[in-house]
Design a protein around this motif. Structure first.
Motif, PDB file in Angstrom:
ATOM      1  N   GLY A 139       0.441  14.784   1.996  1.00  7.94           N
ATOM      2  CA  GLY A 139      -0.866  15.026   2.590  1.00  7.94           C
ATOM      3  C   GLY A 139      -1.718  13.800   2.801  1.00  7.94           C
ATOM      4  N   VAL A 140      -1.086  12.633   2.945  1.00  9.50           N
ATOM      5  CA  VAL A 140      -1.840  11.412   3.232  1.00  9.50           C
ATOM      6  C   VAL A 140      -2.345  11.458   4.676  1.00  9.50           C
ATOM      7  CG1 VAL A 140      -1.659   8.900   3.488  1.00  9.50           C
ATOM      8  CG2 VAL A 140      -0.560  10.041   1.555  1.00  9.50           C
ATOM      9  N   ARG A 141      -3.594  11.112   4.884  1.00  6.78           N
ATOM     10  CA  ARG A 141      -4.134  10.983   6.244  1.00  6.78           C
ATOM     11  C   ARG A 141      -3.817   9.589   6.756  1.00  6.78           C
ATOM     12  NH1 ARG A 141     -10.230  12.135   6.699  1.00  6.78           N
ATOM     13  NH2 ARG A 141     -10.317  10.743   4.900  1.00  6.78           N
TER      14      ARG A 141
ATOM     15  N   LEU B 145       0.828  -1.206   0.000  1.00 14.86           N
ATOM     16  CA  LEU B 145       0.000   0.000   0.000  1.00 14.86           C
ATOM     17  C   LEU B 145       0.863   1.256   0.000  1.00 14.86           C
ATOM     18  CD1 LEU B 145      -2.778  -1.039   2.559  1.00 14.86           C
ATOM     19  CD2 LEU B 145      -2.679  -1.436   0.090  1.00 14.86           C
ATOM     20  N   LEU B 146       2.000   1.208   0.684  1.00 14.78           N
ATOM     21  CA  LEU B 146       2.911   2.355   0.679  1.00 14.78           C
ATOM     22  C   LEU B 146       3.485   2.581  -0.713  1.00 14.78           C
ATOM     23  CD1 LEU B 146       4.826   1.814   4.056  1.00 14.78           C
ATOM     24  CD2 LEU B 146       2.823   3.235   3.587  1.00 14.78           C
ATOM     25  N   ALA B 147       3.782   1.507  -1.422  1.00 18.16           N
ATOM     26  CA  ALA B 147       4.288   1.646  -2.789  1.00 18.16           C
ATOM     27  C   ALA B 147       3.224   2.257  -3.694  1.00 18.16           C
ATOM     28  CB  ALA B 147       4.722   0.285  -3.321  1.00 18.16           C
ATOM     29  N   ILE B 148       1.962   1.861  -3.511  1.00 17.86           N
ATOM     30  CA  ILE B 148       0.875   2.444  -4.303  1.00 17.86           C
ATOM     31  C   ILE B 148       0.755   3.939  -4.016  1.00 17.86           C
ATOM     32  CG2 ILE B 148      -1.639   2.464  -4.591  1.00 17.86           C
ATOM     33  CD1 ILE B 148      -1.572  -0.576  -4.111  1.00 17.86           C
TER      34      ILE B 148
ATOM     35  N   GLU C 115       8.841   5.254   8.763  1.00 17.15           N
ATOM     36  CA  GLU C 115       9.423   6.482   8.223  1.00 17.15           C
ATOM     37  C   GLU C 115       8.782   6.855   6.897  1.00 17.15           C
ATOM     38  OE1 GLU C 115      11.510   8.589   9.526  1.00 17.15           O
ATOM     39  OE2 GLU C 115      11.670   7.450  11.394  1.00 17.15           O
ATOM     40  N   HIS C 116       8.468   5.843   6.096  1.00 16.01           N
ATOM     41  CA  HIS C 116       7.818   6.073   4.813  1.00 16.01           C
ATOM     42  C   HIS C 116       6.425   6.680   5.033  1.00 16.01           C
ATOM     43  CE1 HIS C 116       6.944   4.223   0.570  1.00 16.01           C
ATOM     44  NE2 HIS C 116       6.723   5.520   0.610  1.00 16.01           N
ATOM     45  N   VAL C 117       5.705   6.166   6.018  1.00 17.06           N
ATOM     46  CA  VAL C 117       4.377   6.699   6.329  1.00 17.06           C
ATOM     47  C   VAL C 117       4.471   8.175   6.707  1.00 17.06           C
ATOM     48  CG1 VAL C 117       2.413   6.565   7.908  1.00 17.06           C
ATOM     49  CG2 VAL C 117       3.432   4.464   7.016  1.00 17.06           C
ATOM     50  N   ARG C 118       5.422   8.510   7.564  1.00 16.34           N
ATOM     51  CA  ARG C 118       5.573   9.906   7.986  1.00 16.34           C
ATOM     52  C   ARG C 118       5.906  10.811   6.799  1.00 16.34           C
ATOM     53  NH1 ARG C 118       7.070   7.343  12.773  1.00 16.34           N
ATOM     54  NH2 ARG C 118       9.182   6.829  12.066  1.00 16.34           N
ATOM     55  N   ALA C 119       6.751  10.308   5.884  1.00 11.61           N
ATOM     56  CA  ALA C 119       7.098  11.104   4.706  1.00 11.61           C
ATOM     57  C   ALA C 119       5.876  11.344   3.823  1.00 11.61           C
ATOM     58  CB  ALA C 119       8.199  10.397   3.907  1.00 11.61           C
ATOM     59  N   LEU C 120       5.014  10.342   3.690  1.00 10.28           N
ATOM     60  CA  LEU C 120       3.808  10.504   2.886  1.00 10.28           C
ATOM     61  C   LEU C 120       2.827  11.478   3.544  1.00 10.28           C
ATOM     62  CD1 LEU C 120       3.238   6.769   1.873  1.00 10.28           C
ATOM     63  CD2 LEU C 120       3.751   8.646   0.302  1.00 10.28           C
TER      64      LEU C 120
ATOM     65  N   ALA D 297      -6.059  10.924   0.027  1.00 16.76           N
ATOM     66  CA  ALA D 297      -5.680   9.537   0.299  1.00 16.76           C
ATOM     67  C   ALA D 297      -5.636   9.314   1.803  1.00 16.76           C
ATOM     68  CB  ALA D 297      -4.331   9.205  -0.323  1.00 16.76           C
ATOM     69  N   THR D 298      -6.285   8.222   2.244  1.00 16.65           N
ATOM     70  CA  THR D 298      -6.314   7.866   3.661  1.00 16.65           C
ATOM     71  C   THR D 298      -5.721   6.479   3.838  1.00 16.65           C
ATOM     72  OG1 THR D 298      -8.310   9.189   4.032  1.00 16.65           O
ATOM     73  CG2 THR D 298      -7.787   7.506   5.678  1.00 16.65           C
ATOM     74  N   LEU D 299      -4.759   6.367   4.725  1.00 16.84           N
ATOM     75  CA  LEU D 299      -4.089   5.098   5.003  1.00 16.84           C
ATOM     76  C   LEU D 299      -4.440   4.635   6.406  1.00 16.84           C
ATOM     77  CD1 LEU D 299      -1.949   2.860   4.355  1.00 16.84           C
ATOM     78  CD2 LEU D 299      -0.237   4.407   5.348  1.00 16.84           C
ATOM     79  N   VAL D 300      -5.034   3.436   6.507  1.00 20.06           N
ATOM     80  CA  VAL D 300      -5.350   2.818   7.795  1.00 20.06           C
ATOM     81  C   VAL D 300      -4.403   1.645   7.998  1.00 20.06           C
ATOM     82  CG1 VAL D 300      -7.114   1.640   9.157  1.00 20.06           C
ATOM     83  CG2 VAL D 300      -7.770   3.494   7.604  1.00 20.06           C
TER      84      VAL D 300
END
Length: 470
Positions: free
Chosen positions: A395-397, A355-358, A385-390, A369-372
């Motif tokens: 602007g990913v939630r 999902l992070l790659a997508i 770290e990748h999540v924080r960068a996104l 975009a919302t990531l759960v």
């Protein structure tokens, strides 16, 4: 719940989505289903051409033996298709996707096994009825008196071994590497079963029947050799895939960077995975499926794995320069299926990685975009770290759902969220009428999520899912 406001000068990127990919997949699926039906009808024709229908009128021995021949033919056909389903044949991969093929492989294997049992029982009872022998004595006479039957008996025992060790309770007690090695005996079983079909099979004595079975055997063996051995080796050498670096990822993960030549020509897309083999010493032949953790358009292949066994633990010891051999890319969890601007991505455990790659590769505006993510503890999140960068850069939630499992209606939520209804949570995050949802995680968890997505009013065609269960 983490949210980020859009800077005033951040334009929303254009989303251009042509339906060609979906149409192409539908065409592949129709072609694959057509091949399966055509060959299934062919098996029935072979049985009829061998006098199977006429034998049904000769009771009881002829009818039992004829049904035994039919179940044997269908079992052999399914057994060879079981091999083809996991041979990385593009026709089936593009039609159904790897996770569907994996489940089909298991189901086809079980049907093939039980039809094999029926084949043996019916033939023994039919021959015993004609000869007047006791069934066990008749079985002994068949094994020792007919050509190829000793090999067929060995094949049957190997099939039993594979079926028993593939049961979910047995799998839970066996190391993945050991199970994988035992599972390979199925190929040996297929090979040992062939001679008795050629030497004693009355349904294989016509040129049409012999031609069909030889074509199917050659297709099965050729597919394994071509798509699981030759092409992976050739591609990996051509792209010169080698480990660039290895680092820890959170408290329980490892991240491996692989570089090479012309990686864009590998054809990988964000959300897909590869079967990886690293030439770092004994045990390298056992392949492991790992998803791409970053968009392959960035010029390198990055995999992230949770340290749960020998296969993942050895990733920590990889040295720069070690050569990699890969099968794939595999999987259909890509942006090709997307139709809307809004994205909701739900992942648990290792399912967060693709999902992070997508999110890396797909276009979307700030806050669209919302990531759960779901894990037993915050420190277990892969790609933190990748999540924080996104979140900060695009602007990913991010909605982290961490902690012990809830015991209420929505079991995919953690206990801290037990007061929430899963369907209400989904509706609070996105407009369910205009969203594409990507779902990846353990089967039981994903099934609970899908149940609440449907209750929230999400249409099935808007849910894109990949299973990691083998």
């Amino acid at each position: 719940m983490d949210t980020t406001q859009a800077p005033p000068d951040t334009p929303a990127p254009a989303l251009e989505r042509a339906p060609r990919g979906a149409r192409s997949r539908r065409l592949w699926r129709r072609a694959a289903i057509g091949v399966l039906w055509l060959t299934s009808v062919g098996v029935a024709v072979l049985w009829l051409a061998g006098g199977g229908a006429q034998e049904l009128t000769r009771l009881p021995g002829g009818a039992l033996a004829s049904m035994g021949r039919m179940t044997g033919l269908v079992s052999a056909n399914l057994l060879l298709y079981q091999v083809l389903l996991m041979a990385r044949v593009p026709l089936f991969e593009r039609a159904f996707g790897h996770d569907v093929l994996t489940r089909s492989h298991r189901a086809v294997g079980m049907w093939s096994f039980w039809l094999l049992v029926a084949h043996i029982v019916l033939l023994v009872l039919g021959y015993a009825a004609d000869s007047g022998m006791q069934p066990l004595l008749q079985l002994w006479a068949l094994v020792w008196g007919y050509p190829g039957m000793l090999l067929a008996t060995a094949a049957t025992l190997l099939m039993i071994l594979v079926v028993v060790t593939s049961a979910r309770r047995a799998r839970a007690r066996i190391r993945y590497e050991s199970w994988h090695l035992l599972h390979l005996y199925a190929y040996l079983g297929v090979g040992l079963a062939i001679p008795h079909m050629l030497w004693t099979g009355t349904d294989l004595r016509t040129p049409l029947a012999a031609g069909y079975w030889w074509a199917l055997w050659i297709a099965a063996v050729g597919s394994i050799v071509l798509w699981r051995i030759v092409l992976p080796v050739v591609r990996s050498l051509r792209h010169d895939l080698r480990v660039a670096s290895v680092e820890r990822d959170g408290a329980t993960g490892v991240r491996v960077h692989v570089r090479g030549r012309d990686l864009d020509r590998l054809g990988a897309r964000a959300g897909q995975f590869l079967i990886w083999r690293f030439l770092d010493g004994p045990g390298w032949m056992r392949g492991h499926p790992f998803s791409l953790a970053r968009s392959p358009r960035r010029g390198e292949l990055v995999l992230v794995a949770r340290l749960v066994g020998d296969g993942t633990a050895r990733l920590r010891d990889l040295r720069p320069g070690v050569r990699a051999i890969v099968e794939g890319p595999l999987g259909v969890l890509t942006g090709e299926a997307r139709r809307t601007r809004s994205l909701l991505l739900l992942g648990a455990g290792s399912g967060v990685v693709p999902l992070l790659a997508i999110l890396d590769e797909e276009p979307y505006g700030w806050g669209e975009a919302t990531l759960v993510t779901r894990d037993s503890a915050p420190e277990h999140l892969l790609g933190g770290e990748h999540v924080r960068a996104l979140v900060e850069g695009r602007g990913v939630r991010h909605v982290p759902l961490h902690g012990p499992r809830a015991g209420g209606r929505s079991s995919w939520l953690p206990s801290d969220w037990e007061g929430w209804d899963g369907a209400d949570l989904v509706r609070s995050l996105v407009d369910v009428r205009d969203v594409d949802i990507y779902l990846c995680g353990p089967d039981a968890w994903a099934s609970a999520v899908r149940h609440d997505l449907f209750r929230a009013g999400v249409q099935p065609g808007r849910i894109h899912q990949e299973s990691f269960t083998s």
